[in-house]
Design a protein around this motif. Structure first.
Motif, PDB file in Angstrom:
ATOM      1  N   PRO A 150      85.674  51.531  48.003  1.00 56.80           N
ATOM      2  CA  PRO A 150      84.464  51.515  47.169  1.00 56.80           C
ATOM      3  C   PRO A 150      83.795  50.154  47.050  1.00 56.80           C
ATOM      4  O   PRO A 150      82.573  50.065  46.966  1.00 56.80           O
ATOM      5  CB  PRO A 150      84.991  52.007  45.805  1.00 56.80           C
ATOM      6  CG  PRO A 150      86.154  52.888  46.152  1.00 56.80           C
ATOM      7  CD  PRO A 150      86.795  52.242  47.344  1.00 56.80           C
ATOM      8  N   ALA A 151      84.586  49.076  47.061  1.00 61.07           N
ATOM      9  CA  ALA A 151      84.008  47.732  46.912  1.00 61.07           C
ATOM     10  C   ALA A 151      83.093  47.367  48.070  1.00 61.07           C
ATOM     11  O   ALA A 151      82.253  46.469  47.957  1.00 61.07           O
ATOM     12  CB  ALA A 151      85.133  46.693  46.805  1.00 61.07           C
ATOM     13  N   MET A 152      83.226  48.075  49.222  1.00 61.26           N
ATOM     14  CA  MET A 152      82.399  47.792  50.387  1.00 61.26           C
ATOM     15  C   MET A 152      81.037  48.430  50.280  1.00 61.26           C
ATOM     16  O   MET A 152      80.114  48.086  51.038  1.00 61.26           O
ATOM     17  CB  MET A 152      83.092  48.299  51.662  1.00 61.26           C
ATOM     18  CG  MET A 152      84.421  47.653  51.944  1.00 61.26           C
ATOM     19  SD  MET A 152      85.360  48.515  53.245  1.00 61.26           S
ATOM     20  CE  MET A 152      84.216  48.439  54.632  1.00 61.26           C
ATOM     21  N   LEU A 153      80.869  49.374  49.352  1.00 58.09           N
ATOM     22  CA  LEU A 153      79.641  50.168  49.298  1.00 58.09           C
ATOM     23  C   LEU A 153      78.586  49.519  48.407  1.00 58.09           C
ATOM     24  O   LEU A 153      78.884  48.685  47.581  1.00 58.09           O
ATOM     25  CB  LEU A 153      79.966  51.581  48.790  1.00 58.09           C
ATOM     26  CG  LEU A 153      81.018  52.316  49.620  1.00 58.09           C
ATOM     27  CD1 LEU A 153      81.315  53.657  48.992  1.00 58.09           C
ATOM     28  CD2 LEU A 153      80.561  52.476  51.063  1.00 58.09           C
ATOM     29  N   VAL A 185      83.400  58.429  48.256  1.00 60.29           N
ATOM     30  CA  VAL A 185      84.543  57.555  48.529  1.00 60.29           C
ATOM     31  C   VAL A 185      85.312  57.250  47.245  1.00 60.29           C
ATOM     32  O   VAL A 185      86.552  57.176  47.252  1.00 60.29           O
ATOM     33  CB  VAL A 185      84.069  56.251  49.212  1.00 60.29           C
ATOM     34  CG1 VAL A 185      85.249  55.309  49.452  1.00 60.29           C
ATOM     35  CG2 VAL A 185      83.370  56.565  50.535  1.00 60.29           C
ATOM     36  N   HIS A 186      84.608  57.073  46.133  1.00 57.42           N
ATOM     37  CA  HIS A 186      85.269  56.765  44.860  1.00 57.42           C
ATOM     38  C   HIS A 186      86.212  57.898  44.444  1.00 57.42           C
ATOM     39  O   HIS A 186      87.375  57.657  44.091  1.00 57.42           O
ATOM     40  CB  HIS A 186      84.220  56.529  43.771  1.00 57.42           C
ATOM     41  CG  HIS A 186      83.373  55.320  43.995  1.00 57.42           C
ATOM     42  ND1 HIS A 186      83.700  54.084  43.503  1.00 57.42           N
ATOM     43  CD2 HIS A 186      82.214  55.166  44.680  1.00 57.42           C
ATOM     44  CE1 HIS A 186      82.776  53.204  43.862  1.00 57.42           C
ATOM     45  NE2 HIS A 186      81.865  53.844  44.571  1.00 57.42           N
ATOM     46  N   THR A 187      85.715  59.128  44.502  1.00 55.69           N
ATOM     47  CA  THR A 187      86.548  60.275  44.113  1.00 55.69           C
ATOM     48  C   THR A 187      87.713  60.449  45.067  1.00 55.69           C
ATOM     49  O   THR A 187      88.839  60.772  44.652  1.00 55.69           O
ATOM     50  CB  THR A 187      85.706  61.557  44.054  1.00 55.69           C
ATOM     51  OG1 THR A 187      84.652  61.378  43.099  1.00 55.69           O
ATOM     52  CG2 THR A 187      86.546  62.753  43.644  1.00 55.69           C
ATOM     53  N   ALA A 188      87.469  60.245  46.352  1.00 50.58           N
ATOM     54  CA  ALA A 188      88.550  60.358  47.331  1.00 50.58           C
ATOM     55  C   ALA A 188      89.674  59.378  46.998  1.00 50.58           C
ATOM     56  O   ALA A 188      90.859  59.744  47.010  1.00 50.58           O
ATOM     57  CB  ALA A 188      88.009  60.107  48.738  1.00 50.58           C
ATOM     58  N   ARG A 189      89.305  58.171  46.685  1.00 52.71           N
ATOM     59  CA  ARG A 189      90.317  57.157  46.362  1.00 52.71           C
ATOM     60  C   ARG A 189      91.102  57.550  45.117  1.00 52.71           C
ATOM     61  O   ARG A 189      92.325  57.344  45.049  1.00 52.71           O
ATOM     62  CB  ARG A 189      89.649  55.798  46.172  1.00 52.71           C
ATOM     63  CG  ARG A 189      90.635  54.649  46.024  1.00 52.71           C
ATOM     64  CD  ARG A 189      89.904  53.318  46.038  1.00 52.71           C
ATOM     65  NE  ARG A 189      90.826  52.185  45.944  1.00 52.71           N
ATOM     66  CZ  ARG A 189      91.430  51.606  46.970  1.00 52.71           C
ATOM     67  NH1 ARG A 189      91.222  52.070  48.186  1.00 52.71           N
ATOM     68  NH2 ARG A 189      92.243  50.583  46.799  1.00 52.71           N
ATOM     69  N   GLN A 190      90.410  58.111  44.119  1.00 55.07           N
ATOM     70  CA  GLN A 190      91.090  58.553  42.903  1.00 55.07           C
ATOM     71  C   GLN A 190      92.119  59.646  43.192  1.00 55.07           C
ATOM     72  O   GLN A 190      93.111  59.781  42.473  1.00 55.07           O
ATOM     73  CB  GLN A 190      90.069  59.056  41.888  1.00 55.07           C
ATOM     74  CG  GLN A 190      89.194  57.956  41.293  1.00 55.07           C
ATOM     75  CD  GLN A 190      88.056  58.493  40.459  1.00 55.07           C
ATOM     76  OE1 GLN A 190      87.878  59.713  40.347  1.00 55.07           O
ATOM     77  NE2 GLN A 190      87.272  57.601  39.870  1.00 55.07           N
ATOM     78  N   HIS A 191      91.870  60.420  44.253  1.00 52.67           N
ATOM     79  CA  HIS A 191      92.799  61.492  44.647  1.00 52.67           C
ATOM     80  C   HIS A 191      93.827  61.018  45.676  1.00 52.67           C
ATOM     81  O   HIS A 191      94.571  61.839  46.229  1.00 52.67           O
ATOM     82  CB  HIS A 191      92.022  62.680  45.209  1.00 52.67           C
ATOM     83  CG  HIS A 191      91.363  63.522  44.156  1.00 52.67           C
ATOM     84  ND1 HIS A 191      90.261  63.109  43.454  1.00 52.67           N
ATOM     85  CD2 HIS A 191      91.667  64.772  43.685  1.00 52.67           C
ATOM     86  CE1 HIS A 191      89.890  64.049  42.603  1.00 52.67           C
ATOM     87  NE2 HIS A 191      90.733  65.055  42.716  1.00 52.67           N
ATOM     88  N   GLY A 192      93.850  59.719  45.942  1.00 49.26           N
ATOM     89  CA  GLY A 192      94.821  59.188  46.890  1.00 49.26           C
ATOM     90  C   GLY A 192      94.483  59.496  48.336  1.00 49.26           C
ATOM     91  O   GLY A 192      95.374  59.514  49.198  1.00 49.26           O
ATOM     92  N   ILE A 193      93.203  59.732  48.627  1.00 47.30           N
ATOM     93  CA  ILE A 193      92.758  60.061  49.977  1.00 47.30           C
ATOM     94  C   ILE A 193      92.029  58.863  50.559  1.00 47.30           C
ATOM     95  O   ILE A 193      91.071  58.354  49.961  1.00 47.30           O
ATOM     96  CB  ILE A 193      91.820  61.289  49.973  1.00 47.30           C
ATOM     97  CG1 ILE A 193      92.540  62.500  49.363  1.00 47.30           C
ATOM     98  CG2 ILE A 193      91.331  61.605  51.376  1.00 47.30           C
ATOM     99  CD1 ILE A 193      91.611  63.655  49.062  1.00 47.30           C
ATOM    100  N   LEU A 194      92.469  58.389  51.699  1.00 48.54           N
ATOM    101  CA  LEU A 194      91.808  57.283  52.372  1.00 48.54           C
ATOM    102  C   LEU A 194      90.563  57.785  53.100  1.00 48.54           C
ATOM    103  O   LEU A 194      90.497  58.949  53.519  1.00 48.54           O
ATOM    104  CB  LEU A 194      92.751  56.615  53.374  1.00 48.54           C
ATOM    105  CG  LEU A 194      94.090  56.083  52.831  1.00 48.54           C
ATOM    106  CD1 LEU A 194      94.872  55.403  53.947  1.00 48.54           C
ATOM    107  CD2 LEU A 194      93.862  55.131  51.673  1.00 48.54           C
ATOM    108  N   VAL A 225      78.727  56.490  55.396  1.00 45.63           N
ATOM    109  CA  VAL A 225      79.614  57.321  54.578  1.00 45.63           C
ATOM    110  C   VAL A 225      78.929  57.755  53.290  1.00 45.63           C
ATOM    111  O   VAL A 225      79.597  58.119  52.318  1.00 45.63           O
ATOM    112  CB  VAL A 225      80.940  56.590  54.254  1.00 45.63           C
ATOM    113  CG1 VAL A 225      81.775  56.392  55.510  1.00 45.63           C
ATOM    114  CG2 VAL A 225      80.684  55.252  53.571  1.00 45.63           C
ATOM    115  N   ASP A 226      77.587  57.750  53.271  1.00 43.92           N
ATOM    116  CA  ASP A 226      76.888  58.142  52.054  1.00 43.92           C
ATOM    117  C   ASP A 226      77.013  59.631  51.770  1.00 43.92           C
ATOM    118  O   ASP A 226      76.654  60.081  50.681  1.00 43.92           O
ATOM    119  CB  ASP A 226      75.408  57.740  52.125  1.00 43.92           C
ATOM    120  CG  ASP A 226      74.749  58.112  53.434  1.00 43.92           C
ATOM    121  OD1 ASP A 226      75.231  57.664  54.480  1.00 43.92           O
ATOM    122  OD2 ASP A 226      73.743  58.850  53.403  1.00 43.92           O
TER     123      ASP A 226
END
Length: 328
Positions: free
Chosen positions: A325-328, A87-96, A82-83
């Motif tokens: 994000p914690a998985m990355l 992922v961080h920005t997606a999470r901030q926008h409420g996107i899984l 998923v590089d």
């Protein structure tokens, strides 16, 4: 009445059984041609879809995610890495974000062993000689390669793929060594017959073969840089079926040309399809077009994981392969 089915946009053509099942379950939009979407097409997709199904050829960065409409709630990646997704920005926008881990481990490990054999036994040189009609018969000294049994294999990244490589290499009589950000449990080390090296530098300097099997993250970018490549023995070879960014491609090319490294087998490249042209000129290098996971069975299994992630999300639950994000 408006459709209650999820609107799913897929960025690349997938195996026919996967597309068929997706079309049965969702309002599916597929590209007309199997080629990477333009940035404008990606932005349109994230504005209109409930779910986006990208592949590693699609860069879903912060700029694309910022254009997402209120409907987009899941990016269900077709692939394990998923590089290419922020992922961080997606999470901030409420996107899984979800992926398809574990599917390609065996297929990629098979290709890793194939590359090791190709480089050490000089298979492409023999193939080229045959295709050119230049074979004049058997000779005691013709195309002498090296025996893999007894060689030390240093695996950089001991996740699913690294462990699958270890099992295959052990069957060929290779000695298994590894470096990983976390040491494996003792019982797994014992099962694999693997020796752990806390120092990557020390491992690299003592191996006959290096296999790169770690993901591309900020901490692994150019992990095999010029300094570390120079630690390799001149008779050693390196193979990479993970991500091209892990190796400094220009430094590797210089050392291969100078004979400071015996050979390389590469399935991935630092700049995607823009491969250093000097690599193509070298007889001691095997280049493949990112074929590591390219089996029909694997591609269908990846699609099935995508389907499960989307369907679970549609049913109101967390996708089983959600990436945080914690998985990355």
């Amino acid at each position: 009445m408006p459709s209650t089915r999820l609107s799913v946009v897929v960025t690349r053509r997938l195996p026919e059984p996967v597309e068929k099942r997706m079309s049965e379950l969702f309002d599916l939009t597929l590209p007309e041609r199997d080629e990477p979407m333009t940035r404008a097409d990606l932005i349109k997709a994230v504005k209109d879809a409930d779910v986006l199904v990208p592949t590693l050829s699609d860069k879903i960065d912060a700029g694309v995610i910022a254009q997402a409409g209120d409907r987009l709630k899941l990016i269900a990646n077709y692939g394990a890495g998923v590089d290419h997704i922020d992922v961080h920005t997606a999470r901030q926008h409420g996107i899984l974000v979800s992926n398809t881990p574990g599917v390609s481990a065996d297929d990629t490990a098979d290709m890793t062993l194939a590359l090791i054999l190709c480089v050490t036994r000089r298979l492409p040189e023999g193939l080229a000689r045959m295709q050119a009609g230049k074979w004049q018969g058997w000779s005691p000294n013709a195309l002498l390669g090296g025996r893999v049994a007894g060689r030390r294999l240093g695996i950089l990244g001991m996740g699913r793929i690294g462990q699958a490589v270890a099992r295959r290499a052990a069957a060929f009589g290779m000695q298994i060594h590894y470096h990983n950000r976390r040491r494996l449990r003792p019982e797994i080390e014992q099962e694999l017959g693997a020796t752990y090296w806390e120092s990557l530098d020390q491992m690299v300097a003592r191996m006959d073969v290096i296999s790169v099997n770690c993901p591309h993250t900020p901490s692994t970018f150019h992990l095999m840089n010029a300094r570390r490549l120079k630690l390799m023995k001149p008779e050693a070879v390196i193979v990479n079926t993970s991500r091209g960014e892990v190796i400094d491609e220009n430094a590797l090319t210089r050392m291969l040309r100078a004979g400071e490294i015996a050979g390389a087998g590469l399935d991935v490249y630092e700049h995607g399809t823009e491969i250093n042209p000097r690599l193509r000129e070298l007889d001691n290098v095997v280049l493949l077009p990112h074929m590591g996971s390219a089996t029909l069975e694997g591609r269908i299994e990846m699609g099935e994981k995508v389907l499960v992630n989307i369907k679970t999300f549609d049913d109101g639950h967390r996708p089983p392969d959600q990436v945080v994000p914690a998985m990355l």
